[in-house]
Structure formats: C-alpha cells, structure tokens
Design an enzyme around this catalytic site. Sequence first.
Site, short mmCIF file in Angstrom:
data_model
loop_
_atom_site.label_atom_id
_atom_site.label_comp_id
_atom_site.label_asym_id
_atom_site.label_seq_id
_atom_site.Cartn_x
_atom_site.Cartn_y
_atom_site.Cartn_z
N ARG A 217 0.93 -1.14 0.09
CA ARG A 217 -0.04 -0.14 0.08
C ARG A 217 0.94 1.20 -0.09
O ARG A 217 1.73 1.44 0.89
CB ARG A 217 -0.89 -0.09 1.19
CG ARG A 217 -2.28 0.70 1.08
CD ARG A 217 -3.03 0.46 2.10
NE ARG A 217 -3.45 -0.78 2.69
CZ ARG A 217 -4.38 -1.05 3.40
NH1 ARG A 217 -4.95 -0.18 4.23
NH2 ARG A 217 -4.62 -2.16 3.94
N SER B 232 -7.91 -0.43 0.26
CA SER B 232 -8.82 -0.65 1.31
C SER B 232 -9.88 0.73 1.65
O SER B 232 -10.45 1.54 0.93
CB SER B 232 -8.39 -1.40 2.50
OG SER B 232 -9.24 -1.72 3.45
N HIS B 233 -9.53 1.01 3.03
CA HIS B 233 -10.19 2.26 3.39
C HIS B 233 -9.16 3.50 3.23
O HIS B 233 -9.69 4.66 3.98
CB HIS B 233 -10.55 1.85 4.97
CG HIS B 233 -9.51 1.75 5.97
ND1 HIS B 233 -8.84 0.56 5.77
CD2 HIS B 233 -8.72 2.54 6.85
CE1 HIS B 233 -7.60 0.64 6.73
NE2 HIS B 233 -7.77 1.66 7.45
N LYS C 23 -3.52 -6.61 -2.35
CA LYS C 23 -3.83 -7.89 -1.39
C LYS C 23 -3.53 -9.19 -2.13
O LYS C 23 -3.98 -9.30 -3.31
CB LYS C 23 -5.08 -8.01 -0.73
CG LYS C 23 -5.34 -6.32 0.21
CD LYS C 23 -6.80 -6.68 0.89
CE LYS C 23 -6.84 -5.41 1.78
NZ LYS C 23 -8.28 -5.16 2.38
N ASP D 274 -16.33 -0.41 4.13
CA ASP D 274 -15.04 0.23 3.68
C ASP D 274 -15.02 0.42 2.30
O ASP D 274 -15.79 -0.21 1.54
CB ASP D 274 -13.89 -0.27 4.54
CG ASP D 274 -13.56 -1.58 3.99
OD1 ASP D 274 -14.21 -2.36 3.29
OD2 ASP D 274 -12.24 -1.81 4.21
N ASP E 175 -13.12 -1.41 0.09
CA ASP E 175 -13.22 -2.49 -0.89
C ASP E 175 -14.16 -3.66 0.03
O ASP E 175 -14.28 -4.80 -0.64
CB ASP E 175 -12.00 -3.03 -0.92
CG ASP E 175 -11.26 -3.68 0.38
OD1 ASP E 175 -11.64 -3.03 1.37
OD2 ASP E 175 -10.19 -4.48 0.18
N ASP F 14 -14.58 -5.29 2.56
CA ASP F 14 -14.25 -6.55 3.55
C ASP F 14 -14.41 -6.05 5.08
O ASP F 14 -14.32 -7.05 5.84
CB ASP F 14 -12.77 -7.13 3.26
CG ASP F 14 -11.63 -6.12 3.42
OD1 ASP F 14 -12.13 -4.82 3.82
OD2 ASP F 14 -10.47 -6.34 3.18
N ARG F 15 -14.91 -4.70 5.38
CA ARG F 15 -15.07 -4.49 6.82
C ARG F 15 -16.46 -4.10 6.66
O ARG F 15 -16.79 -3.20 5.81
CB ARG F 15 -14.03 -3.64 6.95
CG ARG F 15 -12.61 -3.99 7.15
CD ARG F 15 -11.80 -3.31 7.83
NE ARG F 15 -11.50 -1.72 7.45
CZ ARG F 15 -11.66 -0.60 8.29
NH1 ARG F 15 -11.77 -0.71 9.41
NH2 ARG F 15 -11.42 0.53 7.63
N HIS G 96 -13.44 -6.25 10.35
CA HIS G 96 -13.17 -7.51 9.71
C HIS G 96 -13.91 -8.75 10.49
O HIS G 96 -13.44 -9.01 11.69
CB HIS G 96 -11.69 -7.75 9.50
CG HIS G 96 -10.91 -7.04 8.75
ND1 HIS G 96 -11.00 -7.18 7.33
CD2 HIS G 96 -10.11 -5.99 8.93
CE1 HIS G 96 -10.04 -6.36 6.70
NE2 HIS G 96 -9.71 -5.62 7.56
#
Length: 462
Positions: free
Chosen positions: A18, A106-107, A116, A242, A244, A246-247, A329
């Site tokens: 990232r 992600s966020h 990832k 978030d 992507d 996943d949360r 998560h």
Amino acid sequence: MEHQRNIDTSILREYDIRGVYDKTFFIEDAYAIGRAFGSLVIRNNGKKVVVSYDGRVSSPDLEAALVDGLKKCGLEVIRIGRGPTPMLYYAATTMEADGAVMVTASHNPKEYNGMKFMLAGKSFFGKQIQELGVQVSKGDVVPEGIGSVRKVDIVDEYVTRLLKDFGVTDRKLKVVWDNSNSAAGEVLTKLVQQLPGEHIILNGTIDGNFPAHSPDPTVPKNLVQLQDEVAARQADIGIAFDGDADRIGVIDDKGNILWGDQLMIVYSRDILPDHQGATIIADVKASQILFEEVKKAGGNPLMWCTGHSLIKAKMAETKALLGGEMSGHIFFADKWYGFDDALYVAIRTLDIVNRLKGPLSEITESLPKAISTPEIRFDCADDRKFSVVQEVAERLKAEKADVVTIDGVRVNTPDGWWLLRASNTQASLVARAESTTGDGLEKLKDALKSQLSASGVELPKI
C-alpha cells in the site's frame, strides 16, 4: 537479472502492499510485482491466478500492468473485473485458483492504492510480503512464458451464494445501506433486488474520490450520514462498508453503533447453540466482555493478534467457526469460507435481525456494559514503535504484572485492562483501555501514561 526494480520499501506492509499512487507506488511497480508474484505461483507448481480491482481512479491502470506481469510468467490469468475484495476471495476459492491479487488500498484516502494477495488458498502476508519486495529488487523471476488472459463475470454467482444463507420470514425489514462509494456498488445493487423488505442505498455509485466521506466505518463521523438516514426512514438497521467491502459497520434502529466486538457477541450467540465448544477468535483490542460472553454461550474464546491475515491463518489452524476484529473484519467459517466479507456478514446480520421478536436496539442495549476509551492512535516512528512496546513489556514483566504479549502488551488489573501495541500499517502506536467504572478507567489511563512516559512517549489527551 530481468526486470530488476527498486520499489519504495514503505509500500511493503504487514498484510498487503500500500502506498501513494505515483509517489511511492507506480504502474511499473504493478508490472514488476505481477512478474515476481507470478513467478512464486509458478514455482509453487501453480497455473491459474484470479485478479480484481476496486473503484479507485488508478486501479484500472494498475490492474492492467499487474495482469501483463502475471501473463508473462506463463500463467492463466482470470480477470473478474471491478468489485469488492471478498468477491475476489470467493472467486479464488470456488475456482480453486493457485493465486489471487486484488488491486485496492481498502479504507485509505483516495490518493492511495495497493494490492492484497492469496497464494495456494491462503493469506499472503508478513515475511512473505517483505520477501516479495526483495524478489522484485533482484529481478528474481521465471523466464518469460506464454500465458493467457480471460474475463469472467462472477457477480451473479457470487450474489446467489451470498443470498443462500438468508432465511426468509414474514418480517420485512427496512434497511439503509451506506456503500461509501465503495467497490461493492454494483454487487450491492443486485443483492438488494433479491432481498425481501425495503432497501435504501446511500453513496451507491463506485467513486474512487469518495465524495461523501472517507470509506472507513470504524470512524464515527463516517457513520453520521447513515445514522441520520436510519432515523429519518425509521429503518430497522443501517449497514456500512469500507472502500473494498471487507469491513462492516452496523447501526441499530436507534442509531447506536455496534462495534466489532459487540457484533461478535451477536453472531456467537447465534452460532453456538448448534456448535457447543466451537472456537471463536477475536483480536487483542476486543472487549473482555466478548470473551466472557462467548464462554457463557458455550464457546471456546481465543484472543489473537490484530490483522485480518493473522486471524484468517489462526482460524484455519484452529478450525474456528468465527473470527473478528474491532476494525470490522468479520470471518465466518460457519456456512461460509472463513474469509472476511462485509456483504456476507451483512446477510448473516439481516438474517439474525429478521428472526428477532423485537428491534435490534433491544439486543444492543441488553449487552453487558463497560466503559472504554476509543482506539487511540498516536505518531511514533517506524524505527521506534516496536522498541517502545518492548521496553514497556520488560518493565511490566519486572513488576510481575498480569500481561498478555501475543500482540503488544495487554495488561489485566482489578480495574480492567489496557493495551499498547505497534501499528502494523502506520508509523504509530495504538492504545486502548476498558473498565467497568469511570474511576477504574482513569487508573488504567494513568498506568498507560506512566509506562509511555518512562519510554519518553507522551499519550494524547483522552
């Protein structure tokens, strides 16, 4: 050797890659990483890699360069297009892919991007990410081969599978969804079309500029729009994602936020009646109440390190049915595949609310209460943060304190507990404290301050 590339080592994080696009993370990096990761897959006797990307402005170009690098390794590359990270996990699992790469940050704010990975069906993280960076810098890749690329649309199959674990009842829920302009937008639209009840989607358009708010559902200000809409619509529940997806973030009918550890209590109580003795994992930041409630419900609670890759690996090792983090998560291995998927967690949440006799707020308000600080993050240089935690741990050991050291230090006292750990993703330390009384919380904060002070670090006002 071929394709040596010196990447900025700051992009090599604990769980992923990232960095800031075009400042620390470049198109050329994406190609070189594709070439290196593809070589790992080939050397692991793999043949097939699945690739997806999120809604960030830079993601399509990065994905194209990544695919080119993977193809040059002689791999079959399956492009499933733009979508949420868990859809990639689903595709990699059901297609039995040998590797998988998601282009996402992600966020993180809009200027970031990253990747990832999965290798041979498992999380790819920690030392493996560092070694991948070394491999890129050395140009240590397999000879160029003739690969292939094909596109597969998996959205409908994924939506059908998500819906499988929603039990229909006579109750028709009113649900407000905040997509946070995330990569789940198109999947979410298809999902709600097949769910009973009334569904309102906020910020449904995929937009890598995140115009409504930052795509992080653990920050209360990012949930205000959702809380307002739940109140205005008199909805049963609000759900946020978030960047992507996943949360997850969850709001009850009265606008109360259910944090990750509170959600875990709700899910544990739902799963454990049919699976007595099952292991349920939560990270070191979770409330002591969660571990006690899991035990009360007949489960085997296990505290583990923070980090989605670390929790997933521990779940696979212990055959846990459920895992979760304060960050949102949540990992279901009960009826699902053990990876973090906010869309699936949303379906399981709605299924539980659907079966309640009263509103979700009755559950929220009946949960045992503790008084805690929020998660406190404060700057500490990358080359100092771990040594601060080590110094604190050594002093506590000398004092014969009751300490858990699986991830930083979590100190148990008669007043409750406090935690200090080094962030794996930022140049910062992370602290938290929890007590059953206000006075107890103050004592815990004083103990934390005093330990930090002894290492020359000042705790921000909390």
